[in-house]
Write a protein that holds these residues in place. Sequence first.
Motif, PDB file in Angstrom:
ATOM      1  N   GLY A 387       0.824  -1.214   0.000  1.00  0.00           N
ATOM      2  CA  GLY A 387       0.000   0.000   0.000  1.00  0.00           C
ATOM      3  C   GLY A 387       0.852   1.255   0.000  1.00  0.00           C
ATOM      4  O   GLY A 387       0.561   2.228  -0.710  1.00  0.00           O
ATOM      5  N   LEU A 449      -6.852  -3.412   0.723  1.00  0.00           N
ATOM      6  CA  LEU A 449      -6.848  -3.296  -0.733  1.00  0.00           C
ATOM      7  C   LEU A 449      -8.175  -2.765  -1.265  1.00  0.00           C
ATOM      8  O   LEU A 449      -8.210  -2.028  -2.261  1.00  0.00           O
ATOM      9  N   GLU A 452      -8.318   0.874  -1.480  1.00  0.00           N
ATOM     10  CA  GLU A 452      -7.372   1.499  -2.413  1.00  0.00           C
ATOM     11  C   GLU A 452      -7.724   1.229  -3.878  1.00  0.00           C
ATOM     12  O   GLU A 452      -7.444   2.053  -4.738  1.00  0.00           O
TER      13      GLU A 452
END
Length: 625
Positions: A387, A449, A452
Motif C-alpha cells: 500500500g 486493498l 485502495e
Amino acid sequence: MPTLGWLVTTVPELRVEAGPVGWQTRPVLGVVDHGEEGSVPAGHLMLLSGEPVAAGSAARVRQAAAVVAPAGTAPGRLGVPVLRATPELSWLRVARVIAEERLREARERTALLEQLLAQAREPAAQGVERVVEWLGRTLGAHVLLDGAGLGNADGGSPPDGLGTPVASSPRAEAALAAAGRATVADPVAAGRLRTAVLAGGGLHLRLAAVGRAGAYLTVGRVKPFGPSAGGLVAQAAGLLDPLLRLRAAEGERERAAELASGLRVAVFQLLMGGEVTLAQRAAEGLVPGLLAAESVRVQVLECPAEERNALADACAEATAGRALVVRCPATEQHLIVVSPVEGPEPAADAGWGTAGRVLRGFLAGHPERRLGGSGVHPLEKVAAAYGDAIRALAAARLRPGRAALYAVEDRLVRVLDRAVAREWAAGVLAPLHAVPLAGRDQLYGTLGLGLEFPATSAGRILGVSRNTVRARMDRAAALLGLDLSRVAARAVLHLALRVGESESGTGASAVRLAEVLGAEAARAWAEGLAERLAEDGRDLRGTLRAWLGADANVERAARRLGLHPQTVREHLRSAEQLLQRQLLSGGSGVYETALAFAALGELELHLEPGRAGRAPEGAAGTVHS
C-alpha cells in the motif's frame, strides 16, 4: 544443372539423332574425347571418332550423357543419346558454354542458400514459418511441414502418418491432400524413408524427412522437380530440423518461465493475505531462502505493458534472484518487487535497497516509467508495504524525477498522538475481533486493498474473485456499522487501519475522532497541506471542499458550485500537483485530504466509534468495481 535438352536448344549446331525416353533431362557437365585415357566422368559428352566403338569400351561409353558421332558414321546401339554436329562447331565453345551455365547455376544456388539461411536467422518460431513460406515462393509450390510424432506422448506418429501441421504455405494442406501425399507420408514420418516422390492431382510431390522428430516436409508443384529444386527441398528440410529443436527448447523454457511467474504471483498473494509460512514454503521452489529475512521492502515499477516482461527478467538477473519479482496480476503496467532487507546497506542504496537501485536505473531515458517504494516493513506486513509503495507511486507520477519513496513524515499518521490514535482505532475496529483469527486476517487484508482499488483489481492481487472481495467488504461494513459507499466512512476506516490494524480492540473507546483530529499537531499538519492550494489563484480549496462533501462525485460538486464538470476536474488535477496526492483515481490521497479538511472544521464526518456513520439496519457497505 545443365541438361541435354538445354544444350541442344542453346547450341543450334547440335541435334539429337536418337535417344531413350527422357533424354532431355540428362545432366551435361562437360566434354570429353573418346580417345582420352581413363574413365569417362559421368554426365559428360563423349566425342566419338569415325571408328566403331570396341566391345570393351561399351561400358565406358554408357557413363556419358550422350555421344557425338561424326557425320556419315553409324555408332551402333550404345544405350545413350546420339548427337550429330555441324562440321564448323567448336568443341571448346561447347565446353565453355557448359562451364558458364554451371557457374551461373552455382551462383544462383549460393544466392538461394543465403536467402534460405536468412529466413532461419529469425527467432526459432518465426524462422520455421519463414523457411516454409520462402520455399513455397521460390519453387512456386505448395509447402507443408507436418509434425507427425511431435507432441505425441509416445513420440510416435499417427497411423496415417499425418500429424498436426506445424507450418504451411497458403492452401497447401488441401492441395497436397488431393495429390495423395498420405500414400507415402507414413514411411517418411516413421523414418523408414528419408525422401519420397510421387505425382497425383496434377502435382509432382516430394517428401523429405526433417530430422528424427517424426516431422517431414511435403512440397508439391506443377513442374517436375529437377536436381536444383530437389536439392533445395533437401537443404530446407535439413535446416528445419535444428529450427524445430530450438523452437521446442524455447517452448519448454517459456513454459518453465510461465510456471515460475505463476508461482511468484502465488507467493505474493499469500503474503498479501498474511499467509507468511505458506509463502515462505512456496518461495523455496524459486530460490532457497528467498523470504528468510524478517524485513522487506516493496517497490512498484509502472511501465508500458509490452516492456514489463523484459524489465522483470532484467531485474531478476540484476538482483541474482534475491528479490521476489512479480508481474502484477491486477495491472499489466505494474511490476512488483519484494526485496529482503538483510544487514547494513551501501549509502547509495539508502531507502531503496539493491532492487530499488536497479529499478531506478530503468527510469533513465524513459519518461513513461515511474517508481514508488515503501519503507522497511516486517515480512508479515507486506500488504501494508505494498500500500505504501502504491501511494509513493501516485506521488512519483506528479514529480519530475518520476521516483518516490513513501514519505511517512508527510502523512497524518506521523503527527498523531500514537496512544490516543491507537485507542480510538481499537474502538473502531473492535467488532472485527469477534471474527475467528483466520477470517479476521482475510478481512484486514481485503479491507486494505478494497479501500485502495476497485474490487476487480483487489481480487486479482489477492487471488480471489471480485465477488469474494465485495462479500468480505460487505461483511466488514456490516460488522463495523459503516456505509463504505461514503467517502467519509472510507476515510475514517482507512485511518483506523493505518494506526491500529494490529491492535486487539475489546470494545467501544472513550476516545472520539474529534479528539484525534483536533490535536494541535494534527491541525498544523492539515493547515500545512491545505495552504499549498493557495499557490493557485483559483479557489481550489472551495472546489475540494464541495467535491469531498459530494462523496467525490464531480457532477454533484459541479452543480453545488455552479461550475462545469470539466472545470471541477481541472481544479482537482491542479490540486493533485500541489498536494502531491492523487484524487481523481481515488484511494489514500482522497482519504487524507478529507481528514485534513475535517481537522480544519471544513468537512463534517459525523463518525464516532460504535455510533454515528453506521449503515442502516440490514444494509451493507457497497464496493464498486
